[in-house]
Design a protein around this motif. Structure first.
Motif, mmCIF file in Angstrom:
data_model
loop_
_atom_site.group_PDB
_atom_site.id
_atom_site.type_symbol
_atom_site.label_atom_id
_atom_site.label_comp_id
_atom_site.label_asym_id
_atom_site.label_seq_id
_atom_site.Cartn_x
_atom_site.Cartn_y
_atom_site.Cartn_z
ATOM 1 N N TYR A 105 0.816 -1.460 0.083
ATOM 2 C CA TYR A 105 -0.063 0.052 -0.081
ATOM 3 C C TYR A 105 0.679 1.324 0.063
ATOM 4 O O TYR A 105 2.015 1.148 0.218
ATOM 5 N N THR A 106 -0.008 2.201 -0.501
ATOM 6 C CA THR A 106 0.793 3.577 -0.389
ATOM 7 C C THR A 106 -0.017 4.622 0.280
ATOM 8 O O THR A 106 -1.372 4.664 -0.040
ATOM 9 N N LEU A 107 0.349 5.545 0.818
ATOM 10 C CA LEU A 107 -0.612 6.583 1.593
ATOM 11 C C LEU A 107 -1.280 7.550 0.438
ATOM 12 O O LEU A 107 -0.222 7.826 -0.305
ATOM 13 N N THR A 108 -2.416 7.945 0.408
ATOM 14 C CA THR A 108 -2.679 8.740 -0.414
ATOM 15 C C THR A 108 -2.946 10.109 -0.081
ATOM 16 O O THR A 108 -2.423 11.332 -0.331
ATOM 17 N N ASP A 109 -4.406 10.132 0.759
ATOM 18 C CA ASP A 109 -4.633 11.447 1.282
ATOM 19 C C ASP A 109 -5.412 11.334 2.532
ATOM 20 O O ASP A 109 -5.469 10.073 3.193
ATOM 21 N N TYR A 110 -5.912 12.630 3.371
ATOM 22 C CA TYR A 110 -6.587 12.538 4.375
ATOM 23 C C TYR A 110 -7.966 12.699 4.133
ATOM 24 O O TYR A 110 -8.264 13.685 3.208
ATOM 25 N N ARG A 111 -9.010 12.329 4.586
ATOM 26 C CA ARG A 111 -10.527 12.644 4.456
ATOM 27 C C ARG A 111 -11.203 12.471 5.496
ATOM 28 O O ARG A 111 -10.923 11.906 6.499
ATOM 29 N N GLU A 112 -12.214 13.495 5.452
ATOM 30 C CA GLU A 112 -13.198 13.418 6.511
ATOM 31 C C GLU A 112 -14.121 12.432 6.524
ATOM 32 O O GLU A 112 -14.561 11.664 5.613
ATOM 33 N N ASP A 113 -14.219 11.861 7.931
ATOM 34 C CA ASP A 113 -15.368 10.712 7.906
ATOM 35 C C ASP A 113 -16.034 11.022 9.561
ATOM 36 O O ASP A 113 -15.445 11.955 10.193
ATOM 37 N N ASN A 114 -16.941 9.935 9.770
ATOM 38 C CA ASN A 114 -17.748 10.216 10.764
ATOM 39 C C ASN A 114 -17.007 9.420 12.230
ATOM 40 O O ASN A 114 -17.299 8.183 12.511
ATOM 41 N N LEU A 115 -15.994 9.894 12.741
ATOM 42 C CA LEU A 115 -15.110 9.415 13.661
ATOM 43 C C LEU A 115 -15.397 9.681 14.836
ATOM 44 O O LEU A 115 -15.609 11.089 15.429
ATOM 45 N N VAL A 116 -15.142 8.906 15.827
ATOM 46 C CA VAL A 116 -15.420 9.164 17.450
ATOM 47 C C VAL A 116 -14.373 8.350 18.284
ATOM 48 O O VAL A 116 -13.580 7.552 17.867
ATOM 49 N N LYS A 117 -13.977 9.025 19.567
ATOM 50 C CA LYS A 117 -13.161 8.426 20.442
ATOM 51 C C LYS A 117 -13.919 7.342 21.127
ATOM 52 O O LYS A 117 -14.917 7.911 21.870
ATOM 53 N N MET A 118 -13.442 6.120 21.342
ATOM 54 C CA MET A 118 -14.054 5.379 22.184
ATOM 55 C C MET A 118 -13.175 5.077 23.455
ATOM 56 O O MET A 118 -11.805 4.912 23.245
ATOM 57 N N GLN A 119 -13.629 5.059 24.824
ATOM 58 C CA GLN A 119 -12.797 5.031 25.909
ATOM 59 C C GLN A 119 -13.281 3.596 26.476
ATOM 60 O O GLN A 119 -14.308 3.264 26.248
ATOM 61 N N ILE A 120 -12.273 2.825 27.166
ATOM 62 C CA ILE A 120 -12.328 1.821 27.771
ATOM 63 C C ILE A 120 -12.280 2.195 29.266
ATOM 64 O O ILE A 120 -11.268 2.687 29.794
ATOM 65 N N LEU A 121 -13.402 1.555 29.899
ATOM 66 C CA LEU A 121 -13.266 1.718 31.321
ATOM 67 C C LEU A 121 -13.256 0.337 32.122
ATOM 68 O O LEU A 121 -13.857 -0.571 31.726
ATOM 69 N N VAL A 122 -12.120 0.297 32.881
ATOM 70 C CA VAL A 122 -11.986 -0.911 33.575
ATOM 71 C C VAL A 122 -12.273 -0.695 35.189
ATOM 72 O O VAL A 122 -11.632 0.285 35.752
ATOM 73 N N ASN A 123 -13.038 -1.378 35.595
ATOM 74 C CA ASN A 123 -13.550 -1.113 37.217
ATOM 75 C C ASN A 123 -13.899 0.432 37.228
ATOM 76 O O ASN A 123 -13.372 0.800 38.175
ATOM 77 N N ASP A 124 -14.657 0.811 36.280
ATOM 78 C CA ASP A 124 -14.920 2.208 36.338
ATOM 79 C C ASP A 124 -14.070 3.334 36.051
ATOM 80 O O ASP A 124 -14.210 4.575 36.140
ATOM 81 N N GLU A 125 -12.886 3.002 35.920
ATOM 82 C CA GLU A 125 -11.840 3.886 35.564
ATOM 83 C C GLU A 125 -11.445 3.706 34.023
ATOM 84 O O GLU A 125 -11.105 2.791 33.674
ATOM 85 N N PRO A 126 -11.402 5.111 33.555
ATOM 86 C CA PRO A 126 -11.000 5.157 32.018
ATOM 87 C C PRO A 126 -9.297 4.897 32.012
ATOM 88 O O PRO A 126 -8.365 5.109 32.821
ATOM 89 N N VAL A 127 -8.943 3.879 31.037
ATOM 90 C CA VAL A 127 -7.708 3.334 30.743
ATOM 91 C C VAL A 127 -7.198 4.061 29.745
ATOM 92 O O VAL A 127 -7.668 3.854 28.413
ATOM 93 N N ASP A 128 -6.359 5.326 29.641
ATOM 94 C CA ASP A 128 -6.265 6.087 28.634
ATOM 95 C C ASP A 128 -5.579 5.240 27.802
ATOM 96 O O ASP A 128 -5.468 5.675 26.315
ATOM 97 N N ALA A 129 -4.552 4.254 27.891
ATOM 98 C CA ALA A 129 -3.696 3.622 27.002
ATOM 99 C C ALA A 129 -4.634 2.649 26.119
ATOM 100 O O ALA A 129 -4.118 2.089 25.315
ATOM 101 N N LEU A 130 -6.081 2.625 26.343
ATOM 102 C CA LEU A 130 -6.728 1.813 25.697
ATOM 103 C C LEU A 130 -7.914 2.448 24.771
ATOM 104 O O LEU A 130 -8.574 2.072 24.033
ATOM 105 N N SER A 131 -7.868 3.754 24.897
ATOM 106 C CA SER A 131 -8.560 4.698 24.015
ATOM 107 C C SER A 131 -8.437 4.586 22.538
ATOM 108 O O SER A 131 -7.150 4.399 22.260
#
Ligand code: GDP
Ligand code: MG
Length: 597
Positions: free
Chosen positions: A472-498
């Protein structure tokens, strides 16, 4: 050595088509290495290369070859890696030589990286000698593959050399072709020294070792030299050629390739692509240098033991010396403390770097969830590059998000085409092109990079039983409907798994992540909820039930050594774990959780 009697060349091919085996035969038949020191894939010197059976670093060897014309030629051979993640290593090596042997497996034919690598050789202005390998195999069809080379690559293959790198058949023809069909290097012995810094590495005994290709002039032991980009000056302590071990050498002239050491303390002083000249009589202008590599996957590397941070810094600097395609900057994480945000050319590259850091420098590391680079366009009109999903700005300030897209080329036998189309479609791909080369289909897809970097290659291999190839080769950047998903372990967000995900796929990804983590995180004394959330909204949930009793409980009080052993074993396991609130997460969970089934 006279220029007319030097030939510098690389060996390029798709992975597994036999580059390293051909290099072995060339080394062996010319007596470069004593028979008792010979072993398969001799140039793959790193443990990790030998274990995985792949070439990661380009490796060089100088061979003396007495040709049929009665003269002895110096051949400098560079064996290159085939995997797409190491394409940068290939492109750099190609700048140091004038020709290439293009190896194609005669039972397989042209593959995606055959194309990618041969185009790099053509870009570098190389003369190319096609070699058809593995003709000992019953499935070999050299005539068909010749035709394919001409049709698909567009180079003349009428003089392609049929060989078996395994048995040695045809190797003398390859040696003669190198001398007869590849050009001698050009250069001026009397001009000021101009040498290209091709590679460097850190050796525990010798310090920094620098590999060069001399363009003009002559370099000798004891010379005072200058590295132009960094303006550092040094005295050459030792000059050598690679056979493939270092052998001391009095001087290197135009067209020659070798290494030197110079008590280099600052590893940052050596930059691949830099020009080396004499301090007293410098060359007029520097070489154009190499195009810097563009890392496409980023992740955090943290020491398991926070006290190892300085050791990690030192190790990363030394490793970066040997791998110009990997980048790093310091990072702090709420959960993990001090570490580095590192950039890689792909997931295999990431794994290799992590493994080398752990092995060569004896470190225990935590790798956070890998991510591609997003462009975050803010409402105030500015743009930020997002290397780490944990740094995602507040959505109220964000206008839109763009993600990197690639053009993927996949070659696959007809019967698997349907599976490939489905796989690409599932990964939000857009088909661009579909052509045939014999019974193989060549499809081109426009795909989001983040759907490809993690496990696309593995999936591709498994749905086609290993018969598909991919580049593969990189072509360009394009808009899309992207969101950040967080993972919570024992009710604490683990930033390293976002992670960043496409909105339409968030729920299924969230569910997958929770299910995987449920298996990856060991039971504790209490119940652990695992949740995936977007913003404040939970989209998936799993629970790890509590452990029933202590592992040592069944030992009663009697057998103290047995009890100690069990505790030691637990401790050993803990080294690979990291505490998040009250929960311990194993180091391997961070990457494993991302792989999709
Ligand atoms: P590379 O990835 O291009 O460096 O490929 P290698 O040299 O590591 O070879 C890949 C595999 O193909 C190894 O298992 C070799 O033993 C095998 N191989 C290489 N050349 C030949 C050949 O001429 N005939 C057969 N039968 N096998 C070969
Ligand atoms: Mg190899």
């Amino acid at each position: 050595t006279e220029l007319a009697q030097i030939r510098n060349f690389s060996i390029v091919a798709h992975i597994d088509h036999g580059k390293s085996t051909l290099a072995d035969r060339l080394i062996q038949m010319t007596g470069t290495v004593a028979e008792r020191d010979m072993k398969a894939q001799l140039l793959d010197s790193m443990d990790i290369e030998r274990e995985r059976g792949i070439t990661i670093k380009a490796n060089t060897v100088r061979i003396d070859y007495p040709a049929k014309d009665g003269k002895t030629y110096v051949l400098n051979l560079i064996d290159t890696p085939g995997h797409v993640d190491f394409a940068y290593e290939v492109s750099r090596s190609m700048r140091a030589v004038e020709g290439s042997l293009l190896v194609v497996d005669a039972s397989q034919g042209v593959e995606a990286q055959t194309l990618a690598n041969v185009y790099q050789a053509i870009d570098a202005g190389h003369d190319i000698v096609p070699v058809l390998n593995k003709i000992d195999l019953p499935a070999a069809d050299p005539d068909r593959v010749k035709e394919q080379i001409e049709d698909v690559i567009g180079i003349d293959a009428s003089d392609a050399i049929p060989i078996s790198a395994k048995s040695g058949l045809g190797i003398p023809d390859v040696l003669e072709a190198i001398v007869q069909r590849l050009p001698a290097p050009k250069g001026d012995r009397d001009a000021p020294l101009k040498a290209m810094l091709v590679d460097s590495w850190y050796d525990a005994y010798l310090g920094v070792v620098v590999m060069i290709r001399v363009i003009d002039g002559v370099i000798r032991k004891g010379d005072r030299i200058r590295m132009i980009a960094t303006n550092a000056t040094y005295g050459v302590d030792r000059l050598a050629v690679l056979r493939p071990q270092m052998v001391d050498w009095p001087e290197l002239g135009p067209g020659e390739i070798g290494v030197f050491t110079a008590s280099i303390k600052q590893v940052r002083d050596t930059r691949v692509g830099d020009t080396i000249t004499h301090e007293r009589r410098p060359c007029a202008e520097a070489l154009p240098g190499f195009k810097p590599a563009q890392p496409v996957v980023f992740c955090g590397l943290f020491p398991v033991d926070a006290a190892d941070f300085e050791a990690l810094r030192d190790a990363i600097e030394k490793l970066a010396l040997n791998d110009a395609s990997f980048t790093y900057e310091m990072e702090t994480s709420a959960a993990l403390g001090f570490g580095f945000r590192c950039g890689f050319l792909g997931l295999l590259h990431l794994e290799v770097v992590r493994e080398r850091l752990e092995r060569e420098f004896d470190l225990d590391l935590i790798t956070t969830a890998p991510s591609v680079v997003y462009h975050i366009f803010m409402r105030d009109g500015t743009m930020q590059e997002l290397h780490n999903p944990a740094d995602m700005p507040d959505l109220t300030y964000v206008d839109h998000i763009e993600e990197p897209r690639i053009k993927a080329t996949i070659m696959v036998p007809d019967e698997y085409l349907g599976d490939i189309l489905k796989l690409c479609q599932d990964r939000r791909g857009i088909q661009l092109n579909l052509t045939y080369a014999g019974s193989r289909a060549m499809v081109e897809y426009d795909l989001p990079l983040n759907e490809v970097v993690f496990d696309f290659y593995d999936r591709l291999k498994s749905v086609t039983k290993g018969y598909a190839s991919f580049d593969y080769t990189l072509t360009d950047y394009r808009e899309d409907n992207l969101v950040k998903m967080q993972i919570l372990v024992n009710d604490e967000p683990v930033d390293a798994l976002s992670m960043m995900v496409h909105r339409d796929r968030a729920e299924s990804r969230g569910r997958q992540m929770c299910e995987k983590l449920k298996d990856l995180i060991p039971r504790h004394m209490f119940k652990i909820p695992i949740q995936a959330a977007i913003g404040g909204r939970v989209i998936a949930r799993e629970t790890i039930s509590a452990m029933r009793k202590d592992v040592t409980a069944k030992c009663y009080g009697g057998d103290a050594t047995r009890k100690r052993k069990l505790l030691d074993k637990q401790k050993e396991g803990k080294k690979r774990m990291r505490q998040f609130g009250k929960v311990e997460i194993p180091q391997t969970a961070f990457i494993s959780a991302l792989k999709m089934d």
